[in-house]
Design an enzyme around this catalytic site. Structure first.
Site, PDB file in Angstrom:
ATOM      1  CD  GLU A  36      -4.380  -1.131   4.669  1.00  0.00           C
ATOM      2  OE1 GLU A  36      -5.256  -0.904   3.810  1.00  0.00           O
ATOM      3  OE2 GLU A  36      -3.437  -0.361   4.897  1.00  0.00           O
ATOM      4  CB  THR A  75      -0.883   0.054   1.249  1.00  0.00           C
ATOM      5  OG1 THR A  75      -0.055   0.352   2.390  1.00  0.00           O
ATOM      6  CG2 THR A  75      -1.573  -1.271   1.495  1.00  0.00           C
ATOM      7  CE  LYS A 105     -10.502  13.126  16.110  1.00  0.00           C
ATOM      8  NZ  LYS A 105      -9.698  12.102  16.782  1.00  0.00           N
TER       9      LYS A 105
END
Lengths: 550, 550
Positions: free
Chosen positions: A333, A187, A441
Site C-alpha cells: 500500500e 496484495t 491486548k
C-alpha cells in the site's frame, strides 16, 4: 487575502511529474551505460529508450490506448523494465501480475484490473492457458520466448522480440495529467480475494526522488550512479521496491537476473560486480548459502532487506562476509518506501551499535509517521510504547480499487493504517513489533505475539510455536501458545514459562505475558505465501479455549 | 479511452507538496540535532520548530496573512531559516532581499514585490531608514537586534526575540494548494531594474528532493544526514542554493555564520567540524587564504562551487589542502539547481581526471537539458559544438513577476533560455563557455569571448583584457580585444595573436579567432557586482570599431 499565484509565461512549460521524465537525465548522462539481462545480452540506455518506444508502438498496434490495463507476467528482465516505462508513458496502466498466486487468483486479479493485453513469458504459458477461458476482457497476448525456439502458442498474437523489431522506436510520448494511474497490482491477505492498489505517475516520480535520499545517503549504506544494481525482489512485487525507477533515473548499470537461480545470481554478481540489491530475508539466506557453496565473494555488496524483519543474527552473518545490510520497511500500500535503516552518527565502526541501527528503520523524507492508540491519540517516542503505525506521504495508495469499504478502513481518520504495531525511539528509529491483528491486548497492556513466540521458542522441547490471542472475560484477551513439541519431550506450563519469567524479571516483557495455557499440535498451518496462518489458529482453538480445555 | 484516475477513499490524504512537510522526518529522526548561529547560540530541531511557530504567530499579530509578502534583510542566521519555513508555511510569500544592492534598487524590489512586513537586522537600519519613505506599502518593521543592546529604532514595531518570546509556538499551520507562491527575489542584470522571479511550494519541495540526489551521491562528493552544513552563499541569493531546505529535510546539523568574516568562518568550521558548504570562487579564494593565515585544517570539507566557473587551478589548490570541491551550475531563474559535478566512474584517484570531471557538471534528475542553435534545433553532444543551453524542469521560475515581455522571451519555444553558451559531451558533462550576449558569431562559427580572453591574457605585456563582438559587414561579427597594458610594454597585434595562433595550430580554437584589431584602455568598466561590463565596452567602442580606428 487569498494565496498568491504566479502568472506563468504563455509558453512556460507546465512540467508534470510523469514517468517519462525519469529517463531524461539518464539519457543525457549515461546513454552508453548498460542494462544487462542474465547471460543473454545487454543494451545501452540509448538502445533501451529505443526499445521502450518499440514496445509502446507494438502495444498501440495491438490496440493499446490510454487508460487500458496491460499486464506483464515475466521474470525480472530488461523487458519488464521496458514495460515499467513504456506502458505508463503511453498513458496506459501497467499491471504487474503476481505469478506465484494460485491460477484462480491470477484470473481474479486480471479480470478485476480489466487487463486487455498480456505480455507473458513462456514459463507461464500453462498458467495463461488455464485462465484464458475465464478472461473475456483479454484482447491480445504477446508471447515472450526469451531466446528459446519453441512454437508460438495458439493464444499469442505474436512474439515480443519479433513484434518489437518490426515496430517503430519513435513512439510520440507526450506529457499528460500527472495524476493518471500508472501501475496497479494486488496484495494477498490470508483470506478473501487479493486487493488491488494503484499508483499515479506523480506518486511514482515522488517515490523515486524520495527513495534516492535515504538509499543514496553517503554513509556507506546507499548507492549512487556509479553502482551496479540487481533486483532480488520480484518486479511484480511493489515495483521491485521502486528501485528500477531510481536506478534508471540515476543511469546506473542494471542487471536483471530473470528467474532467481542462486548460482546464476552469484555468477551475475561476480561478472558485473553488482554493488546494490534488495531482497527478503529468505533470499538473503539463500544467497549466503549459495555464496558459501560457490565460493563467491560477496563483500562490498549493499543489500536492503525488507518484507520481514532483518534479524541481528542474519545481519551479523552477512556483515562477516563483507556485505552491507540495511533494513527497509514498507508494504504494497505504500509504494513501498516508508523507512530505511541508517547508521547512528558517532557509532560508525561499533559492530553491535551498527547492527542495532541497521536492523531498525527511520522515516524517509516526506513521510509523516505516528504511532497511535485505538482513538488515534499520539503515543510517546520512547522506544517502548507500542501503537499502530499510521502514515501520510505523497505516494500511498489512495484506495483499494473497487472496494470502498476496505478503502475507508485503510484511510480512517485521514491517516493510512499499516496495521503494524511499532515503537519509535527518540531518534526516530521505528521497530515493527507485531501485526495489529496478532497483538494480545490483556489487562490494558499490549503483548507482541512475536516477542512471546521468540521467548517460548527457547523453551526446552519446543520445535515451533505460534502465540495467538484468545478472548477472555476478565482480561479482554489472554495469550495461547500453540506448540509443536520435539518427539519424546515432556512439555509443561512451567517449562514454557521459564524463559518468559526470566524476561519478566529483566523487565523486557510485561508480567501479563505469563502463560496459563498452551496447546500441542502436529504442525502449524501456513498461508499460500508461507506465513503462519494465525487467523486459522485462532478459529481452530477458539472453542477449546472458551471451554477451558487448552 | 480517457486516462485512468483512482477513486480515493473519502479520507485519503491529498498530500500537497508544501514546505511544512520538509520538516516532518527531521522532527521524527533528528529532533535533538542542533542549528547553530555563530558563537551566539544553538537550538534543537524541536526548539527550531517551536521558533518557526512563534515567528508565524508574531507575524500574524502584526497583520500577516496568506498571500502577503514578508521581506527579510538579515545575514545568514537561524532566524533566516525560521523565515524560510514560517513565512511560506503560513501561506505568505518570503522575499529574500539582496542587501548588497544600491538603496534605490532595494526600494524598487520591495515596492515591486509589495512587501508589507520587513524583518531587518540592525546592520541594515540605515538602509531601511533611507528607503522607508519611498515604501508606502510597508506596514510593519521588526528589528533584529541580534543580541546587541542598542535602542529600538523609531520605525520598528518591536524586536524579533522579544516578540518571538511573547508569541505562541503553536501556530496552526495547514496544508493548502502546492502551487501557491512561496518565495520571491530579484535578479540583477547589468542594466535596467532588477527582475523578480518566484517559486511555488511544489517547486521548492521538488527542488529539495532533486538536490538531494546529486549532492547526496555516495561517491565522496556529496552529503548525508550525518554531515554538518554551513552555507557560504548568502541566504538572500536563490535560497542559498536550496541547501537549507535539504539540510533541514535530512535533519543535518546546521551552522549559520552571520555576516561572512573569514576568521569566524574558520573558527566555526573547526569548532563544529563543518563538512559541507557551497560558495562562489571568490569566497573559496578567501577561505583558502584565511585557512592559510589561521592554520585551519580544511581537509574533509566538501564545497560546491558555483556562480562562476570553478577553474582547474583553484580546484587543484583546494584539493591539495584536502578539500573536496565540486562545480555546480544554476541561476536565479532555476531555483538554482541545474547540474552538479561528479567523478567519472573508473577515474577515481586519477587527480587530473577527477579535476576535469569536477569542474564540469551533469544534469540533476528531472532536468531536461538541450543545447540548441538560433532556431532551437538540437546540436550534437560532442563536447565541441556550442549552443544555447535551454532547460525544462519542474522548478524553473514560471515568469518574471509583472514583466510579460521578459517572461515570454525567457520561455520562448517552451524551453527556458539560460542565455549561456555551452557544450555537452557524450557523457552529459556540460561546460558553460560564454554568455550568449558575449559570444562572437563570425563566419558561421561561434567564438567564446572567455576562451579568447584567456588566451590574450597570456600574451606578453597584458594586465587585463575583455574581448567583445563588433559588427562586421562581411563576417557578421569580429572580435575586438580591449586591453589594459603593463606600463612600458609595447603591445602589437603580433604579440596578442601569438597565443591565439598557437591555439589555432593545436586545434583548440577556430582560425577565425585571430584578431585584426585591439584597443588599449586605462581600465575595464565593471558592474555593481564586480563583473566586467561588456555591454558598456561594446557601446563605447562601437563607433571606433565601425570607423575602423580600433
Amino acid at each position: 487575502m487569498p494565496l498568491r499565484f504566479a502568472e506563468p509565461a504563455t509558453e512556460a512549460y507546465r512540467f508534470p511529474l510523469t514517468i517519462r521524465h525519469l529517463l531524461d537525465s539518464a539519457l543525457t548522462t549515461a546513454s552508453d551505460r548498460r542494462i544487462v539481462y542474465r547471460d543473454q545480452g545487454s543494451w545501452t540506455y540509448r538502445e533501451f529508450a529505443g526499445r521502450v518506444g518499440r514496445l509502446a508502438s507494438l502495444l498501440a498496434d495491438l490496440g493499446a490506448e490510454q487508460g487500458m490495463t496491460i499486464a506483464v507476467m515475466d521474470w525480472d528482465s530488461h523487458r519488464y523494465l521496458e514495460a515499467y516505462f513504456a506502458v505508463p508513458m503511453m498513458g496506459a496502466v501497467l499491471q504487474t501480475v503476481n505469478v506465484r498466486l494460485p491460477a484462480p487468483q491470477v484470473a481474479y486479479t486480471l479480470n478485476h484490473a480489466k487487463a486487455e493485453i498480456l505480455l507473458v513469458h513462456h514459463d507461464f504459458f500453462p498458467l495463461v492457458e488455464a485462465v484464458l477461458p475465464s478472461l473475456p476482457g483479454v484482447k491480445a497476448v504477446v508471447a515472450i520466448m526469451d531466446g528459446t525456439q519453441g512454437a508460438l502458442p495458439a493464444f499469442a498474437k505474436g512474439e515480443y522480440e519479433a513484434l518489437s523489431a518490426a515496430a517503430s522506436p519513435d513512439y510520440p510520448f507526450e506529457d499528460f495529467d500527472e495524476n493518471a494511474v500508472a501501475t496497479t497490482f494486488y496484495t494477498t491477505g490470508t483470506t478473501g480475494n487479493p486487493k488491488g492498489v494503484c499508483f499515479t505517475h506523480r506518486q511514482l516520480v515522488l517515490h523515486t526522488l524520495a527513495c534516492n535520499a535515504p538509499f543514496g545517503a553517503a554513509d556507506g549504506t546507499g548507492f549512487a550512479y556509479k553502482d551496479v544494481y540487481m533486483p532480488l525482489t520480484p518486479m511484480f512485487h511493489v515495483h521491485a521496491w521502486g528501485v528500477p525507477y531510481v536506478a534508471t533515473m540515476l543511469g546506473m548499470t542494471q542487471v536483471y537476473p530473470g528467474r532467481y537461480e542462486p548460482e546464476m545470481l552469484c555468477r551475475l554478481h561476480a561478472q558485473h560486480k553488482v554493488t546494490y540489491s534488495h531482497c527478503v530475508p529468505t533470499i538473503l539466506r539463500m544467497l549466503l548459502d549459495a555464496a558459501e557453496k560457490t565460493g563467491t565473494d560477496v563483500s562490498g555488496w549493499t543489500i536492503t532487506v525488507g518484507g520481514s524483519a532483518l534479524s541481528p543474527q542474519l545481519c551479523a552473518e552477512g556483515r562477516r562476509k563483507g556485505m552491507r545490510l540495511i533494513a527497509g520497511y514498507g508494504m504494497s500500500e505504500t509504494g513501498p518506501l516508508v523507512s530505511v535503516a541508517r547508521i547512528r552518527p558517532g557509532t560508525e565502526g561499533d559492530d553491535a551499535a551498527e547492527i542495532q541501527a541497521l536492523t531498525a528503520t527511520v522515516p524517509a523524507p516526506l513521510i509523516s509517521a505516528r504511532i497511535v492508540d485505538d482513538d488515534m491519540n499520539d503515543l510517546p517516542h520512547d522506544g517502548q510504547t507500542r501503537g499502530e503505525l499510521v502514515l501520510r506521504a505523497p505516494w500511498l495508495t489512495p484506495c483499494y480499487t473497487g472496494d470502498a469499504k476496505a478503502s475507508e478502513t485503510l484511510w480512517h481518520g485521514g491517516w493510512m493504517h499499516t496495521q503494524d504495531i511499532a515503537t519509535i525511539d527518540p531518534d526516530g528509529y521505528i521497530r515493527i513489533r507485531d501485526r495489529l491483528k496478532d497483538v494480545i491486548k490483556t489487562g490494558g497492556e499490549w503483548i507482541d505475539s512475536i516477542q512471546l513466540e521468540e521467548l517460548v521458542a527457547t523453551a526446552e522441547g519446543v520445535v515451533e510455536v505460534a502465540v495467538v490471542a484468545m478472548p477472555d472475560a476478565k482480561w479482554g484477551e489472554r495469550p495461547l501458545a500453540v506448540v509443536v513439541v520435539r518427539p519424546g519431550a515432556a512439555l509443561t506450563l512451567e517449562t514454557l514459562n521459564a524463559p518468559i519469567e526470566a524476561a519478566i524479571s529483566q523487565g523486557t516483557i510485561t508480567r501479563y505475558a505469563k502463560l496459563e495455557r498452551f496447546a500441542v499440535v502436529e504442525g502449524l498451518p501456513r498461508t499460500s505465501v508461507g506465513k503462519i496462518d494465525k487467523k486459522l489458529i485462532r478459529a481452530t482453538h477458539a472453542d477449546n479455549a472458551q471451554a477451558g480445555v487448552a
